[in-house]
Scaffold this motif. Structure first.
Motif, PDB file in Angstrom:
ATOM      1  N   GLY A   1       0.823  -1.209   0.000  1.00 34.55           N
ATOM      2  CA  GLY A   1       0.000   0.000   0.000  1.00 34.55           C
ATOM      3  C   GLY A   1       0.853   1.253   0.000  1.00 34.55           C
ATOM      4  N   GLY A   2       1.925   1.230   0.790  1.00 39.24           N
ATOM      5  CA  GLY A   2       2.827   2.380   0.856  1.00 39.24           C
ATOM      6  C   GLY A   2       3.561   2.627  -0.451  1.00 39.24           C
ATOM      7  N   MET A   3       3.827   1.559  -1.183  1.00 41.71           N
ATOM      8  CA  MET A   3       4.503   1.707  -2.479  1.00 41.71           C
ATOM      9  C   MET A   3       3.621   2.436  -3.491  1.00 41.71           C
ATOM     10  N   ILE A   4       2.343   2.428  -3.264  1.00 44.05           N
ATOM     11  CA  ILE A   4       1.418   3.160  -4.133  1.00 44.05           C
ATOM     12  C   ILE A   4       1.137   4.545  -3.552  1.00 44.05           C
ATOM     13  N   GLY A   5       0.880   4.608  -2.256  1.00 42.60           N
ATOM     14  CA  GLY A   5       0.493   5.865  -1.617  1.00 42.60           C
ATOM     15  C   GLY A   5       1.554   6.948  -1.652  1.00 42.60           C
ATOM     16  N   ALA A   6       2.795   6.590  -1.392  1.00 43.02           N
ATOM     17  CA  ALA A   6       3.866   7.600  -1.368  1.00 43.02           C
ATOM     18  C   ALA A   6       4.082   8.246  -2.740  1.00 43.02           C
ATOM     19  N   PRO A   7       4.183   7.473  -3.810  1.00 42.91           N
ATOM     20  CA  PRO A   7       4.322   8.113  -5.122  1.00 42.91           C
ATOM     21  C   PRO A   7       3.093   8.934  -5.525  1.00 42.91           C
ATOM     22  N   VAL A   8       1.902   8.478  -5.145  1.00 40.27           N
ATOM     23  CA  VAL A   8       0.697   9.251  -5.460  1.00 40.27           C
ATOM     24  C   VAL A   8       0.767  10.616  -4.782  1.00 40.27           C
ATOM     25  N   ARG A   9       1.151  10.634  -3.510  1.00 36.38           N
ATOM     26  CA  ARG A   9       1.287  11.904  -2.782  1.00 36.38           C
ATOM     27  C   ARG A   9       2.311  12.797  -3.466  1.00 36.38           C
TER      28      ARG A   9
ATOM     29  N   LEU B   1       3.395  12.752  -6.620  1.00 37.22           N
ATOM     30  CA  LEU B   1       2.942  13.208  -7.940  1.00 37.22           C
ATOM     31  C   LEU B   1       1.839  14.261  -7.838  1.00 37.22           C
ATOM     32  N   LEU B   2       0.926  14.106  -6.893  1.00 42.08           N
ATOM     33  CA  LEU B   2      -0.095  15.129  -6.677  1.00 42.08           C
ATOM     34  C   LEU B   2       0.550  16.469  -6.345  1.00 42.08           C
ATOM     35  N   ASP B   3       1.511  16.437  -5.454  1.00 33.17           N
ATOM     36  CA  ASP B   3       2.182  17.667  -5.043  1.00 33.17           C
ATOM     37  C   ASP B   3       2.932  18.308  -6.207  1.00 33.17           C
ATOM     38  N   VAL B   4       3.686  17.514  -6.938  1.00 37.91           N
ATOM     39  CA  VAL B   4       4.472  18.033  -8.056  1.00 37.91           C
ATOM     40  C   VAL B   4       3.564  18.603  -9.138  1.00 37.91           C
ATOM     41  N   ARG B   5       2.538  17.868  -9.492  1.00 37.80           N
ATOM     42  CA  ARG B   5       1.649  18.320 -10.580  1.00 37.80           C
ATOM     43  C   ARG B   5       0.850  19.556 -10.198  1.00 37.80           C
ATOM     44  N   LEU B   6       0.298  19.571  -8.994  1.00 42.32           N
ATOM     45  CA  LEU B   6      -0.490  20.738  -8.590  1.00 42.32           C
ATOM     46  C   LEU B   6       0.387  21.974  -8.401  1.00 42.32           C
ATOM     47  N   THR B   7       1.581  21.790  -7.881  1.00 41.64           N
ATOM     48  CA  THR B   7       2.494  22.923  -7.723  1.00 41.64           C
ATOM     49  C   THR B   7       2.911  23.466  -9.081  1.00 41.64           C
ATOM     50  N   ALA B   8       3.176  22.580 -10.031  1.00 44.89           N
ATOM     51  CA  ALA B   8       3.562  23.022 -11.375  1.00 44.89           C
ATOM     52  C   ALA B   8       2.427  23.781 -12.056  1.00 44.89           C
ATOM     53  N   ARG B   9       1.204  23.330 -11.849  1.00 48.01           N
ATOM     54  CA  ARG B   9       0.048  23.969 -12.487  1.00 48.01           C
ATOM     55  C   ARG B   9      -0.383  25.247 -11.805  1.00 48.01           C
ATOM     56  N   LEU B  10      -0.367  25.245 -10.470  1.00 45.23           N
ATOM     57  CA  LEU B  10      -0.971  26.341  -9.727  1.00 45.23           C
ATOM     58  C   LEU B  10       0.029  27.199  -8.955  1.00 45.23           C
ATOM     59  N   GLY B  11       1.287  26.813  -8.955  1.00 42.95           N
ATOM     60  CA  GLY B  11       2.290  27.578  -8.231  1.00 42.95           C
ATOM     61  C   GLY B  11       2.438  27.105  -6.793  1.00 42.95           C
ATOM     62  N   SER B  12       3.392  27.682  -6.109  1.00 39.39           N
ATOM     63  CA  SER B  12       3.714  27.226  -4.758  1.00 39.39           C
ATOM     64  C   SER B  12       3.226  28.188  -3.683  1.00 39.39           C
ATOM     65  N   GLY B  13       2.316  29.093  -4.018  1.00 40.26           N
ATOM     66  CA  GLY B  13       1.827  30.057  -3.043  1.00 40.26           C
ATOM     67  C   GLY B  13       0.970  29.450  -1.948  1.00 40.26           C
TER      68      GLY B  13
END
Length: 117
Positions: free
Chosen positions: A9-17, A19-31
């Motif tokens: 479960g952790g092998m899936i959950g950690a990368p999902v977290r 990737l969500l962070d990287v993608r949302l930060t790239a799209r919406l900025g780090s503010g």
């Protein structure tokens, strides 16, 4: 055997977290830390679903999805670090909003998961 389910479960959950962070930060900025907020909210929703399905803490489903997947997806340490960082940058209002929003959205996720299940 239980620890293997947590690891899987952790092998899936950690990368999902991540990737969500990287993608949302790239799209919406780090503010505003939307990646961590989204990952934590999703993990809360998943935990609500798992609990609503009646999976006990010792069941394989809970161990895999609750402890493993949701546990690796959610991150209290990053939430705390980002809150402190916002405050140190002089954005106390955002830090407060992030803290309150994280708790409210997390609780709402669990309640929604329980209701859906």
């Amino acid at each position: 055997m239980t620890w293997v389910l947590v690891v899987l479960g952790g092998m899936i959950g950690a990368p999902v977290r991540y990737l969500l962070d990287v993608r949302l930060t790239a799209r919406l900025g780090s503010g505003f830390p939307l990646g961590t907020l989204t990952a934590n909210a999703t993990a809360c929703l998943l935990l609500g679903l798992v609990a609503g399905l009646g999976l006990g803490a010792d069941s394989p489903g809970y161990v895999l999805l609750g402890s493993g997947l949701a546990g690796a997806m959610s991150t209290y340490s990053t939430f705390t670090f980002e809150t402190v960082r916002l405050a140190e940058e002089g954005r106390a209002g955002r830090a407060t909003a992030y803290s309150v929003l994280s708790v409210v959205v997390g609780l709402a996720g669990v309640v929604l998961g329980l209701a859906v299940a």
